[in-house]
Scaffold this motif. Structure first.
Motif, PDB file in Angstrom:
ATOM      1  N   SER A 144       0.808  -1.213   0.000  1.00  0.00           N
ATOM      2  CA  SER A 144       0.000   0.000   0.000  1.00  0.00           C
ATOM      3  C   SER A 144       0.845   1.268   0.000  1.00  0.00           C
ATOM      4  CB  SER A 144      -0.902   0.047   1.237  1.00  0.00           C
ATOM      5  OG  SER A 144      -1.704  -1.077   1.293  1.00  0.00           O
ATOM      6  N   SER A 146       1.638   3.029   2.563  1.00  0.00           N
ATOM      7  CA  SER A 146       1.038   3.992   3.475  1.00  0.00           C
ATOM      8  C   SER A 146       1.546   3.657   4.870  1.00  0.00           C
ATOM      9  CB  SER A 146      -0.486   3.874   3.425  1.00  0.00           C
ATOM     10  OG  SER A 146      -1.050   4.338   4.622  1.00  0.00           O
ATOM     11  N   LYS A 147       1.783   4.676   5.692  1.00  0.00           N
ATOM     12  CA  LYS A 147       2.422   4.404   6.983  1.00  0.00           C
ATOM     13  C   LYS A 147       1.514   3.605   7.909  1.00  0.00           C
ATOM     14  CE  LYS A 147       5.303   8.413   6.596  1.00  0.00           C
ATOM     15  NZ  LYS A 147       4.524   9.375   5.788  1.00  0.00           N
ATOM     16  N   TYR A 148       0.217   3.929   7.887  1.00  0.00           N
ATOM     17  CA  TYR A 148      -0.692   3.185   8.755  1.00  0.00           C
ATOM     18  C   TYR A 148      -0.712   1.718   8.361  1.00  0.00           C
ATOM     19  CZ  TYR A 148      -2.497   7.711  10.185  1.00  0.00           C
ATOM     20  OH  TYR A 148      -2.620   8.964  10.678  1.00  0.00           O
ATOM     21  N   PHE A 150       1.549   0.053   6.810  1.00  0.00           N
ATOM     22  CA  PHE A 150       2.833  -0.574   7.102  1.00  0.00           C
ATOM     23  C   PHE A 150       2.931  -0.943   8.583  1.00  0.00           C
ATOM     24  CE2 PHE A 150       7.433  -0.139   8.011  1.00  0.00           C
ATOM     25  CZ  PHE A 150       7.862  -1.188   7.232  1.00  0.00           C
ATOM     26  N   LEU A 151       2.572   0.001   9.457  1.00  0.00           N
ATOM     27  CA  LEU A 151       2.613  -0.283  10.900  1.00  0.00           C
ATOM     28  C   LEU A 151       1.674  -1.434  11.253  1.00  0.00           C
ATOM     29  CD1 LEU A 151       2.656   3.264  12.477  1.00  0.00           C
ATOM     30  CD2 LEU A 151       4.426   1.533  12.632  1.00  0.00           C
ATOM     31  N   ARG A 155       2.773  -5.038  12.939  1.00  0.00           N
ATOM     32  CA  ARG A 155       2.166  -5.505  14.187  1.00  0.00           C
ATOM     33  C   ARG A 155       1.480  -6.848  13.987  1.00  0.00           C
ATOM     34  NH1 ARG A 155      -1.247  -0.681  16.884  1.00  0.00           N
ATOM     35  NH2 ARG A 155       0.405   0.808  17.283  1.00  0.00           N
ATOM     36  N   VAL A 240      -6.107   3.649  12.143  1.00  0.00           N
ATOM     37  CA  VAL A 240      -7.265   3.692  11.254  1.00  0.00           C
ATOM     38  C   VAL A 240      -7.824   2.323  10.911  1.00  0.00           C
ATOM     39  CG1 VAL A 240      -8.223   5.209   9.543  1.00  0.00           C
ATOM     40  CG2 VAL A 240      -5.848   5.453  10.141  1.00  0.00           C
ATOM     41  N   ASP A 246      -5.891   1.174   2.835  1.00  0.00           N
ATOM     42  CA  ASP A 246      -5.985   1.708   1.476  1.00  0.00           C
ATOM     43  C   ASP A 246      -6.799   0.834   0.539  1.00  0.00           C
ATOM     44  OD1 ASP A 246      -4.912   4.241   1.199  1.00  0.00           O
ATOM     45  OD2 ASP A 246      -2.882   3.491   1.467  1.00  0.00           O
TER      46      ASP A 246
END
Lengths: 349, 124
Positions: A144, A146-148, A150-151, A155, A240, A246
């Motif tokens: 994606s 996107s940082k969210y 990726f995190l 996790r 999010v 995404d």
């Protein structure tokens, strides 16, 4: 049945066995998909009632057509592929997530004869294919860009692999007491014992002598599927929606299907390994697939119940629970069962 | 024996097809009106600060390594656990069969205790 076989051979010739297998697969997958659809409905309804709300009640009688309306809506939504994303990986990630969740059902027995592929290594196959699900999550988060996402993917991956170890040790102990990797044999080995001779079959099932493992296995299953209270990978209030932030439209729906199919799979495996599968709880009632379905629904209710009652765990607490509580606990119980089986008190002869 | 595995192969293919079909249908039926704002990665409405392919915490890497260790160990325990009933039943093998695995597990657990003491399993 014979006429059906003859008819099939007449129409399809030598390809008939393959077609017949395909028909059987559809007979497993179609109810499963229907189950997934209505599990989402049940989830909203159950959580609704637990929170003194009504839940969906507008589409169709009692809101029963709600899952279908949701499906149609998702089908008609645009699939957005972000400009920074790796297109190929972005598109195949949901498929890689759904395929293992479905393929594991190939070896799940519904009664002692009703099983698609009766292989001796069925538990090993489920363990192997179950581990594949993490690839879809990691690829989705990475692709994606996107940082969210990726995190969330990092996790989720760390959480899934951590709890897989506890699950693996629990399976090893189940193997020790049943002496077979075949799921049919594992269920049949739970049908005998002191209590089964007295007519109280449900006390002979694995859940009682292996109670700590039953609990560890199911809670690890909840963590494996990234469900509440272990849903930090999605954590809508901080990252999010995690790895699928995404995704939209049908690409998102496939992730959704995968998560719920995985939940039903965990509930089914718990029923087979610890709750005696299709065996009836008392001797005077006949065994049958109804019992298995009832046990699956019972375990699924726990998934919903957890979500409605527990607040989300903090991530360091999740990792501590997995590595510092569950793994030592399962290893100790492995030793306990090993010594128990070598002592004169062995109940698994 | 091997023909029992044929339905599994078909099931995996069907599983992949069920993953592909909805996405394909969505592609055909849904509208597609992209614009540069819509295609930017989601970051709560801000302009994206930098690329998301960034450094991440080394702990994830550490967890992955310890996971491989334990997962291999479980894979080694599977065949032993499957025949453990037979081991218990055969008088000469009883203790040998159990103690050998106990030693194997202890070695791994000592390694795990070391990782634990070094703080590899802590998150703060």
């Amino acid at each position: 049945m014979d006429t059906l076989m003859q008819f099939g051979t007449g129409v399809f010739g030598t390809a008939w066995p393959a077609v017949w297998t395909l028909i059987k697969i559809v007979l497993i997958v179609a109810p499963l998909m229907l189950g997934v659809a209505y599990l989402t409905y049940a989830e909203r309804k159950v959580i609704g009632y637990m929170q003194v709300r009504i839940g969906p009640n507008r589409v169709g009688p009692l809101g029963l057509l709600q899952p279908i309306a949701d499906g149609v809506k998702l089908l008609l939504k645009e699939i957005v592929v972000p400009s920074g994303a790796n297109r190929f990986l972005f598109v195949i990630a949901p498929m890689l997530s759904l395929a293992p969740a479905l393929a594991a059902w190939a070896v799940v027995p519904f009664t002692d004869t009703l099983v698609l592929a009766d292989i001796d290594a069925s538990l090993l196959y489920i363990l192997a294919i179950g581990s594949m699900g993490v690839y879809g999550v990691v690829l989705a988060g990475w692709a994606s860009n996107s940082k969210y996402a990726f995190l969330g993917a990092m996790r989720a991956a760390a959480q899934i692999v951590s709890y897989e170890i506890a699950m693996g040790f629990a399976l090893v102990v189940v193997l020790m007491v049943s002496g077979s990797l075949n799921l049919v044999d594992i269920v049949q080995s739970q049908q005998k014992g002191t209590f089964a001779d007295m007519g109280l079959n449900f006390l002979s099932w694995n859940w009682l002598p292996l109670l700590p493992l039953f609990v560890v296995y199911f809670i690890s299953g909840v963590a494996e599927t990234n469900r509440a209270p272990f849903d930090v990978a999605e954590g809508e209030s901080e990252i999010v929606a995690g790895f699928h932030v995404d995704y939209s439209g049908m690409a998102f729906a496939v992730f959704f299907l995968a998560e719920y199919a995985e939940m039903i799979l965990i509930a089914t495996l718990t029923s087979l390994l610890f709750l005696g599968g299709w065996s009836s709880p008392v001797a005077f009632l006949p065994d049958g697939i109804v019992w298995l379905l009832a046990k699956i629904c019972f375990m699924l209710l726990f998934f919903l119940w957890f979500r409605a009652t527990f607040p989300r765990y903090r991530y360091d607490h999740i990792m501590r629970l997995g590595w510092k509580v569950f793994i030592p606990l399962t290893v100790v119980w492995l030793f306990v069962v090993g010594i128990w089986m070598m002592s004169p008190l062995n109940i698994w002869k | 024996m091997l023909e029992n595995y044929f339905p599994i192969l078909m099931f995996i293919l069907v599983g992949l097809a069920i993953g592909v079909l909805p996405v394909l249908m969505g592609w055909l039926l849904a509208p597609s009106r992209p614009d540069s704002e819509k295609l930017s990665p989601y970051e709560c409405g801000f302009e994206a600060f930098e690329d998301a392919r960034m450094k991440f915490d080394v702990r994830y890497y550490l967890i992955a390594i310890i996971f491989i260790l334990f997962d291999l160990e479980i894979a080694f325990l599977f065949p032993w656990a499957t025949v453990f009933k037979d081991i218990v039943a055969s008088e000469p093998m009883r203790f040998f069969g159990f103690i050998e695995v106990a030693i194997f597990l202890t070695i791994i657990l000592v390694g795990d205790a070391y990782a634990w003491a070094k703080g590899a399993l802590d998150w703060e």
